[in-house]
Design a protein around this motif. Structure first.
Motif, mmCIF file in Angstrom:
data_model
loop_
_atom_site.group_PDB
_atom_site.id
_atom_site.type_symbol
_atom_site.label_atom_id
_atom_site.label_comp_id
_atom_site.label_asym_id
_atom_site.label_seq_id
_atom_site.Cartn_x
_atom_site.Cartn_y
_atom_site.Cartn_z
ATOM 1 N N LEU A 290 0.822 -1.216 0.000
ATOM 2 C CA LEU A 290 0.000 0.000 0.000
ATOM 3 C C LEU A 290 0.855 1.264 0.000
ATOM 4 N N ASP A 291 2.055 1.178 0.575
ATOM 5 C CA ASP A 291 2.964 2.330 0.530
ATOM 6 C C ASP A 291 3.325 2.689 -0.914
ATOM 7 N N LYS A 292 3.293 1.727 -1.809
ATOM 8 C CA LYS A 292 3.566 1.986 -3.227
ATOM 9 C C LYS A 292 2.296 2.348 -3.991
ATOM 10 N N VAL A 293 1.178 1.697 -3.650
ATOM 11 C CA VAL A 293 -0.071 1.860 -4.394
ATOM 12 C C VAL A 293 -0.805 3.159 -4.037
ATOM 13 N N MET A 294 -0.857 3.512 -2.769
ATOM 14 C CA MET A 294 -1.649 4.680 -2.352
ATOM 15 C C MET A 294 -1.155 6.000 -2.950
ATOM 16 N N PRO A 295 0.153 6.232 -3.063
ATOM 17 C CA PRO A 295 0.569 7.457 -3.749
ATOM 18 C C PRO A 295 0.115 7.500 -5.214
ATOM 19 N N LEU A 296 0.065 6.342 -5.869
ATOM 20 C CA LEU A 296 -0.409 6.285 -7.257
ATOM 21 C C LEU A 296 -1.902 6.578 -7.334
ATOM 22 N N ILE A 297 -2.658 6.007 -6.411
ATOM 23 C CA ILE A 297 -4.108 6.247 -6.394
ATOM 24 C C ILE A 297 -4.393 7.713 -6.107
ATOM 25 N N THR A 298 -3.669 8.291 -5.166
ATOM 26 C CA THR A 298 -3.916 9.696 -4.819
ATOM 27 C C THR A 298 -3.578 10.610 -5.991
ATOM 28 N N LYS A 299 -2.584 10.226 -6.816
ATOM 29 C CA LYS A 299 -2.231 11.035 -7.991
ATOM 30 C C LYS A 299 -3.379 11.106 -8.987
ATOM 31 N N LEU A 300 -4.203 10.065 -9.034
ATOM 32 C CA LEU A 300 -5.359 10.078 -9.932
ATOM 33 C C LEU A 300 -6.303 11.229 -9.587
ATOM 34 N N GLY A 301 -6.347 11.592 -8.304
ATOM 35 C CA GLY A 301 -7.224 12.680 -7.876
ATOM 36 C C GLY A 301 -6.562 14.041 -7.863
ATOM 37 N N SER A 302 -5.250 14.095 -8.041
ATOM 38 C CA SER A 302 -4.540 15.375 -7.991
ATOM 39 C C SER A 302 -5.013 16.304 -9.100
ATOM 40 N N LEU A 303 -5.448 17.488 -8.705
ATOM 41 C CA LEU A 303 -5.983 18.495 -9.620
ATOM 42 C C LEU A 303 -7.140 17.952 -10.461
ATOM 43 N N GLY A 304 -7.767 16.879 -9.985
ATOM 44 C CA GLY A 304 -8.873 16.269 -10.718
ATOM 45 C C GLY A 304 -8.431 15.674 -12.047
ATOM 46 N N ILE A 305 -7.125 15.367 -12.168
ATOM 47 C CA ILE A 305 -6.546 15.009 -13.459
ATOM 48 C C ILE A 305 -7.218 13.795 -14.105
#
Length: 183
Positions: A25-40
């Motif tokens: 999850l330490d690897k996956v959660m930053p990737l998932i959160t990037k999907l929401g960054s700036l609504g990108i």
């Protein structure tokens, strides 16, 4: 009362850290959160949907909702409420992503995700379920990464869902009723 509310928020964050934290999850959660960054992710999806006549309405409505989320969340509520981030409150230094510079309440990632998922499910139940799963994961990632309080995420989800419904109504009033327009 506010102190009890805040201590519950912090308790939940540490519960997540103590019971869910692992190297995967330490690897996956930053990737998932990037999907929401700036609504990108949602903006990219909206652009793609606009290109397909059958789904153009959904794409335009997602754009409306993301604009409203940015206006309500980032321009009005965050500067008005000025809630500090959880990592600043408890001096949590093990962040897996760069520390956000803006205020914590409400979660913009969660707000845009739930607004978009609400719009998608209103038009397509199957894809809407997938959108809500992704929205939930994006919201959870903000807790896992210790950058939002649970109340930031919960209220972000509620406001986002409301703004998604409101965006559908705005579309119907201003765009959906226009005749001879290919929407």
């Amino acid at each position: 009362m506010f102190q009890l509310f805040e201590s519950t928020d912090v308790y939940i964050l540490f519960f997540i850290q103590n019971h869910f934290k692992n190297s995967f999850l330490d690897k996956v959660m930053p990737l998932i959160t990037k999907l929401g960054s700036l609504g990108i992710f949602w903006i990219t999806l909206a652009c793609f949907l606009i290109l397909i006549k059958k789904y153009r309405r959904i794409g335009i409505t997602i754009f409306i909702s993301i604009f409203l989320c940015a206006l309500i969340g980032n321009i009005i509520l965050k500067p008005l409420i000025k809630r500090i981030r959880p990592f600043d409150l408890v001096y949590f230094t093990q962040l897996l992503i760069s520390a956000p510079k803006d205020f914590s309440f409400p979660s913009g990632h969660t707000m845009a995700s739930f607004a978009s998922a609400t719009i998608i499910i209103s038009q397509n139940k199957k894809w809407g379920i997938y959108a809500f799963i992704l929205a939930f994961l994006i919201g959870f990632s903000r807790l896992y990464l210790f950058v939002h309080f649970p109340s930031d995420v919960i209220i972000g989800a509620i406001i986002g869902s409301i703004l998604g419904i409101f965006s559908i109504k705005l579309y119907n009033i201003f765009i959906g009723q226009v005749k001879n327009v290919p929407y």
